[in-house]
Design an enzyme around this catalytic site. Sequence first.
Site, PDB file in Angstrom:
ATOM      1  N   ASN A 119      25.357  -5.590  45.485  1.00 31.10           N
ATOM      2  CA  ASN A 119      25.294  -4.164  45.178  1.00 31.10           C
ATOM      3  C   ASN A 119      26.033  -3.876  43.875  1.00 31.10           C
ATOM      4  OD1 ASN A 119      24.932  -1.183  46.053  1.00 31.10           O
ATOM      5  ND2 ASN A 119      27.131  -1.337  45.678  1.00 31.10           N
ATOM      6  N   GLU A 120      25.330  -3.281  42.901  1.00 28.43           N
ATOM      7  CA  GLU A 120      25.940  -2.822  41.639  1.00 28.43           C
ATOM      8  C   GLU A 120      26.786  -3.902  40.981  1.00 28.43           C
ATOM      9  OE1 GLU A 120      27.955   0.881  42.311  1.00 28.43           O
ATOM     10  OE2 GLU A 120      26.085   1.970  42.627  1.00 28.43           O
ATOM     11  N   ASN A 142      20.469   2.088  42.234  1.00 32.46           N
ATOM     12  CA  ASN A 142      21.329   3.192  42.633  1.00 32.46           C
ATOM     13  C   ASN A 142      21.380   4.175  41.475  1.00 32.46           C
ATOM     14  OD1 ASN A 142      21.753   1.551  44.831  1.00 32.46           O
ATOM     15  ND2 ASN A 142      23.875   1.060  44.333  1.00 32.46           N
ATOM     16  N   TYR A 158      25.495  12.508  38.385  1.00 37.08           N
ATOM     17  CA  TYR A 158      26.495  11.970  37.467  1.00 37.08           C
ATOM     18  C   TYR A 158      26.126  12.206  36.006  1.00 37.08           C
ATOM     19  CZ  TYR A 158      28.743   9.714  41.439  1.00 37.08           C
ATOM     20  OH  TYR A 158      29.382   9.479  42.626  1.00 37.08           O
ATOM     21  N   TRP A 195      21.827   8.486  49.771  1.00 41.76           N
ATOM     22  CA  TRP A 195      23.245   8.136  49.888  1.00 41.76           C
ATOM     23  C   TRP A 195      24.004   9.416  50.195  1.00 41.76           C
ATOM     24  CZ3 TRP A 195      25.406   3.513  50.305  1.00 41.76           C
ATOM     25  CH2 TRP A 195      26.807   3.426  50.223  1.00 41.76           C
ATOM     26  N   LYS A 220      28.746  13.019  49.900  1.00 41.35           N
ATOM     27  CA  LYS A 220      27.295  13.003  49.683  1.00 41.35           C
ATOM     28  C   LYS A 220      26.508  12.965  50.996  1.00 41.35           C
ATOM     29  CE  LYS A 220      27.392  10.836  45.110  1.00 41.35           C
ATOM     30  NZ  LYS A 220      28.812  10.437  45.066  1.00 41.35           N
TER      31      LYS A 220
END
Length: 385
Positions: A110-111, A167, A173, A247, A268
């Site tokens: 992930n990321e 994501n 953002y 999310w 969130k």
Amino acid sequence: FILNGESYPLRGVARHQDRWGLGNALLPEHHKEDMDLILEAGFTTIRLAHYQHDQYFYDLCDKYGLIVWAEIPYISHHLPKGRENTFSQMKELIIQNYNHPCIVVWGVSNEITISGARLKKQMLENHRVLNDLCHEMDPTRPTTLACYAMCPHWHPVAHISDIVGWNLYLGWYVPGLFLNDLWISFYHWMYPKRCLCYSEYGAEGMPNLHSAKPKRGDNSEEYQNKYHEFMLECFKRHPYMWGNYVWNMFDFAADARNQGGEPGMNHKGLVTFDRKLKKDCFYLYKAYWTEEPFVYLAGRRYEYRTEAVTGITVYSTCKEVSLYNNGKLVETKKGEHVFKFKMPMEAVNHLEVRSGDCADSAVIYKTDKPRPEYSAAKVDSSNWM
């Protein structure tokens, strides 16, 4: 996504299993409550982020037919001394969960590109080994990973797994909800045969914060609604995506965060950390993805309003809804999912929305001065977690 020869939309949500007062020490009844909420909102798939979840929850996913993305906690940074740990965790994940029919895809990271170009070569090699390990241990399931937003379409790590997710929080953002359409279309133009999903998308929404003119970063429940209303229509415009994952289903603990006046939390979720309050956008998803007739008046916690004419939003599975104020019909609208009304305010407004046997009600008040408690004293939307 094809199931038994037919298209089966993967309407997804991510889950963290912690909750208020318990951390991760959940009992079976807590897992069952989570499952009931997920099913009520109409989700068909769950991303179990970012670690192994309780075995009982996998059992529940088997029982209720949820499609599961299971993954290991290989997150954000590649650590050279952590290589063997990633391999052992992947082996344990597959060995322990291989026989769960709910699991359809293994997630390898992930990321992982947040750390940038440092150790890129080692990171890529580690992913290739993990990907091959998954295929060796389980040739029946594809692999995937979730890319960081700043990871470009052509980054080599995004082309190792069988399918891929991003994501992306465009409109939260960074400004510009419309960028979601551009990003998805550009990726599909570049890689028309590469299976793409949104592995995360969302916006903070705190039930105590409100605005007549919601904007990005204000943490208001109204902006969270605006964001998800856009995203649901956006995904309809790109039906070739293999799935998409909100999310998050529930607010969860995140020590590094400080947003909206409540530090240590990520807001969130569609449901609060204690599972006691379903936010407005919970009912938005229920309106899109379920068939049971219902009507829901959004904005009920925005009780005190200064505007002379206020907006009223209704989420519903019905095709026609009528709004009443103080017993008088305001307007009847036809449509689907989301119904928007404009209504002159009186001093006290007893609202009711009806459609057939379905009804919902709320009370809002006209006030001269805005309520200071509706705005966060300090908002920091820079933290990504």
